[in-house]
Scaffold this motif. Structure first.
Motif, PDB file in Angstrom:
ATOM      1  N   LYS A  30       0.828  -1.215   0.000  1.00 42.35           N
ATOM      2  CA  LYS A  30       0.000   0.000   0.000  1.00 42.35           C
ATOM      3  C   LYS A  30       0.858   1.259   0.000  1.00 42.35           C
ATOM      4  CE  LYS A  30      -4.148  -1.865   2.134  1.00 42.35           C
ATOM      5  NZ  LYS A  30      -5.040  -1.825   3.312  1.00 42.35           N
ATOM      6  N   LEU A  31       1.917   1.259   0.816  1.00 40.98           N
ATOM      7  CA  LEU A  31       2.806   2.418   0.855  1.00 40.98           C
ATOM      8  C   LEU A  31       3.572   2.544  -0.458  1.00 40.98           C
ATOM      9  CD1 LEU A  31       3.854   4.834   2.403  1.00 40.98           C
ATOM     10  CD2 LEU A  31       5.551   3.328   3.475  1.00 40.98           C
ATOM     11  N   HIS A  32       3.966   1.431  -1.017  1.00 44.02           N
ATOM     12  CA  HIS A  32       4.644   1.412  -2.317  1.00 44.02           C
ATOM     13  C   HIS A  32       3.777   2.093  -3.377  1.00 44.02           C
ATOM     14  CE1 HIS A  32       5.965  -0.170  -6.199  1.00 44.02           C
ATOM     15  NE2 HIS A  32       4.848  -0.864  -6.276  1.00 44.02           N
ATOM     16  N   ARG A  33       2.508   1.707  -3.464  1.00 44.22           N
ATOM     17  CA  ARG A  33       1.605   2.283  -4.468  1.00 44.22           C
ATOM     18  C   ARG A  33       1.376   3.775  -4.249  1.00 44.22           C
ATOM     19  NH1 ARG A  33      -3.091  -0.816  -3.576  1.00 44.22           N
ATOM     20  NH2 ARG A  33      -2.131  -2.696  -2.826  1.00 44.22           N
ATOM     21  N   LYS A  34       1.255   4.189  -2.998  1.00 46.43           N
ATOM     22  CA  LYS A  34       0.973   5.592  -2.686  1.00 46.43           C
ATOM     23  C   LYS A  34       2.218   6.471  -2.850  1.00 46.43           C
ATOM     24  CE  LYS A  34      -1.530   8.874  -0.624  1.00 46.43           C
ATOM     25  NZ  LYS A  34      -2.861   9.320  -0.822  1.00 46.43           N
ATOM     26  N   LYS A  50      18.827   0.625   6.318  1.00 46.27           N
ATOM     27  CA  LYS A  50      19.164   1.900   5.669  1.00 46.27           C
ATOM     28  C   LYS A  50      19.783   2.817   6.714  1.00 46.27           C
ATOM     29  CE  LYS A  50      17.467   2.880   1.445  1.00 46.27           C
ATOM     30  NZ  LYS A  50      18.316   3.098   0.336  1.00 46.27           N
ATOM     31  N   THR A  51      20.981   3.292   6.468  1.00 49.05           N
ATOM     32  CA  THR A  51      21.622   4.211   7.404  1.00 49.05           C
ATOM     33  C   THR A  51      21.484   5.657   6.955  1.00 49.05           C
ATOM     34  OG1 THR A  51      23.744   3.914   6.286  1.00 49.05           O
ATOM     35  CG2 THR A  51      23.295   2.510   8.199  1.00 49.05           C
ATOM     36  N   GLY A  52      21.066   5.861   5.722  1.00 53.46           N
ATOM     37  CA  GLY A  52      20.870   7.213   5.210  1.00 53.46           C
ATOM     38  C   GLY A  52      19.707   7.236   4.239  1.00 53.46           C
ATOM     39  N   LEU A  53      18.961   8.315   4.258  1.00 57.54           N
ATOM     40  CA  LEU A  53      17.834   8.464   3.340  1.00 57.54           C
ATOM     41  C   LEU A  53      18.059   9.673   2.455  1.00 57.54           C
ATOM     42  CD1 LEU A  53      14.733   7.902   5.674  1.00 57.54           C
ATOM     43  CD2 LEU A  53      15.788   6.288   4.107  1.00 57.54           C
ATOM     44  N   ARG A  54      17.762   9.518   1.183  1.00 61.36           N
ATOM     45  CA  ARG A  54      17.837  10.649   0.255  1.00 61.36           C
ATOM     46  C   ARG A  54      16.672  11.588   0.530  1.00 61.36           C
ATOM     47  NH1 ARG A  54      18.400   8.628  -5.689  1.00 61.36           N
ATOM     48  NH2 ARG A  54      18.150  10.871  -5.875  1.00 61.36           N
ATOM     49  N   LEU A  55      16.871  12.856   0.263  1.00 59.68           N
ATOM     50  CA  LEU A  55      15.822  13.850   0.450  1.00 59.68           C
ATOM     51  C   LEU A  55      14.588  13.477  -0.360  1.00 59.68           C
ATOM     52  CD1 LEU A  55      14.878  16.470   1.693  1.00 59.68           C
ATOM     53  CD2 LEU A  55      16.032  17.697  -0.153  1.00 59.68           C
ATOM     54  N   GLU A  56      14.780  12.994  -1.566  1.00 62.97           N
ATOM     55  CA  GLU A  56      13.666  12.578  -2.421  1.00 62.97           C
ATOM     56  C   GLU A  56      12.835  11.480  -1.754  1.00 62.97           C
ATOM     57  OE1 GLU A  56      12.929  10.582  -6.836  1.00 62.97           O
ATOM     58  OE2 GLU A  56      14.949  11.104  -6.212  1.00 62.97           O
ATOM     59  N   THR A  57      13.487  10.537  -1.091  1.00 62.01           N
ATOM     60  CA  THR A  57      12.797   9.457  -0.392  1.00 62.01           C
ATOM     61  C   THR A  57      11.991  10.001   0.778  1.00 62.01           C
ATOM     62  OG1 THR A  57      14.528   7.889  -1.009  1.00 62.01           O
ATOM     63  CG2 THR A  57      13.130   7.278   0.859  1.00 62.01           C
ATOM     64  N   ILE A  58      12.582  10.900   1.539  1.00 59.76           N
ATOM     65  CA  ILE A  58      11.890  11.510   2.675  1.00 59.76           C
ATOM     66  C   ILE A  58      10.652  12.268   2.204  1.00 59.76           C
ATOM     67  CG2 ILE A  58      12.079  13.245   4.516  1.00 59.76           C
ATOM     68  CD1 ILE A  58      15.112  12.464   4.627  1.00 59.76           C
ATOM     69  N   ILE A  59      10.790  13.011   1.126  1.00 64.53           N
ATOM     70  CA  ILE A  59       9.660  13.775   0.582  1.00 64.53           C
ATOM     71  C   ILE A  59       8.538  12.832   0.143  1.00 64.53           C
ATOM     72  CG2 ILE A  59       8.933  15.246  -1.337  1.00 64.53           C
ATOM     73  CD1 ILE A  59      11.736  16.598  -1.102  1.00 64.53           C
ATOM     74  N   LYS A  60       8.895  11.758  -0.544  1.00 67.68           N
ATOM     75  CA  LYS A  60       7.880  10.800  -1.004  1.00 67.68           C
ATOM     76  C   LYS A  60       7.162  10.142   0.173  1.00 67.68           C
ATOM     77  CE  LYS A  60       9.753   9.668  -5.534  1.00 67.68           C
ATOM     78  NZ  LYS A  60      10.253   8.588  -6.401  1.00 67.68           N
ATOM     79  N   CYS A  77       6.859  11.352   3.305  1.00 67.55           N
ATOM     80  CA  CYS A  77       6.043  12.350   4.001  1.00 67.55           C
ATOM     81  C   CYS A  77       4.789  12.683   3.202  1.00 67.55           C
ATOM     82  CB  CYS A  77       6.853  13.612   4.294  1.00 67.55           C
ATOM     83  SG  CYS A  77       8.071  13.381   5.604  1.00 67.55           S
ATOM     84  N   SER A  78       4.896  12.744   1.910  1.00 65.56           N
ATOM     85  CA  SER A  78       3.745  13.026   1.067  1.00 65.56           C
ATOM     86  C   SER A  78       2.728  11.890   1.144  1.00 65.56           C
ATOM     87  CB  SER A  78       4.202  13.241  -0.375  1.00 65.56           C
ATOM     88  OG  SER A  78       3.097  13.469  -1.208  1.00 65.56           O
ATOM     89  N   ALA A  79       3.185  10.659   1.021  1.00 68.46           N
ATOM     90  CA  ALA A  79       2.291   9.502   1.059  1.00 68.46           C
ATOM     91  C   ALA A  79       1.634   9.339   2.422  1.00 68.46           C
ATOM     92  CB  ALA A  79       3.058   8.235   0.692  1.00 68.46           C
ATOM     93  N   LEU A  80       2.401   9.619   3.478  1.00 70.69           N
ATOM     94  CA  LEU A  80       1.894   9.440   4.840  1.00 70.69           C
ATOM     95  C   LEU A  80       1.237  10.705   5.387  1.00 70.69           C
ATOM     96  CD1 LEU A  80       4.968   7.477   6.199  1.00 70.69           C
ATOM     97  CD2 LEU A  80       2.666   6.549   5.839  1.00 70.69           C
ATOM     98  N   ASP A  81       1.268  11.777   4.599  1.00 72.23           N
ATOM     99  CA  ASP A  81       0.699  13.060   5.020  1.00 72.23           C
ATOM    100  C   ASP A  81       1.228  13.451   6.399  1.00 72.23           C
ATOM    101  OD1 ASP A  81      -0.835  15.378   4.822  1.00 72.23           O
ATOM    102  OD2 ASP A  81      -2.564  14.453   5.799  1.00 72.23           O
ATOM    103  N   CYS A  82       2.562  13.529   6.485  1.00 78.06           N
ATOM    104  CA  CYS A  82       3.194  13.858   7.760  1.00 78.06           C
ATOM    105  C   CYS A  82       4.327  14.856   7.539  1.00 78.06           C
ATOM    106  CB  CYS A  82       3.732  12.599   8.438  1.00 78.06           C
ATOM    107  SG  CYS A  82       5.170  11.853   7.612  1.00 78.06           S
ATOM    108  N   LYS A  83       4.829  15.391   8.624  1.00 74.87           N
ATOM    109  CA  LYS A  83       5.978  16.292   8.586  1.00 74.87           C
ATOM    110  C   LYS A  83       7.255  15.475   8.774  1.00 74.87           C
ATOM    111  CE  LYS A  83       3.397  20.118  10.513  1.00 74.87           C
ATOM    112  NZ  LYS A  83       3.294  21.075  11.598  1.00 74.87           N
ATOM    113  N   VAL A  84       8.363  16.028   8.318  1.00 74.04           N
ATOM    114  CA  VAL A  84       9.651  15.336   8.428  1.00 74.04           C
ATOM    115  C   VAL A  84       9.941  14.971   9.883  1.00 74.04           C
ATOM    116  CG1 VAL A  84      12.150  15.554   8.109  1.00 74.04           C
ATOM    117  CG2 VAL A  84      10.590  16.444   6.371  1.00 74.04           C
TER     118      VAL A  84
END
Length: 73
Positions: free
Chosen positions: A21-25, A41-51, A53-60
């Motif tokens: 479900k998270l994959h699709r969203k 994962k020891t590091g996350l790309r900014l693009e991943t964090i944005i995706k 947060c957008s899918a989960l409708d949350c803040k960083v």
């Protein structure tokens, strides 16, 4: 300082009961989501964090919690 990724908690709270479900969203791969959930994962790309947060409708700061270590006297 330590950082904790609260993905599992946010998925539960936001009603994402499967990685699929998270994959699709989010558009992130199932493998990437699984790696984050397992702590591999020891590091996350900014693009991943944005995706996420957008899918989960949350803040960083809801997704990534940074705690300062207490200084021992």
């Amino acid at each position: 300082m330590t950082a904790e990724i609260k993905l599992r908690e946010l998925m539960f709270y936001k009603g994402f009961d499967t990685i699929e479900k998270l994959h699709r969203k989010s558009g992130l791969s199932r493998k990437a989501i699984s790696s984050i959930l397992s702590g591999n994962k020891t590091g996350l790309r900014l693009e991943t964090i944005i995706k996420l947060c957008s899918a989960l409708d949350c803040k960083v700061e809801e997704l990534i919690v940074i705690e300062k270590e207490k200084i021992k006297a």
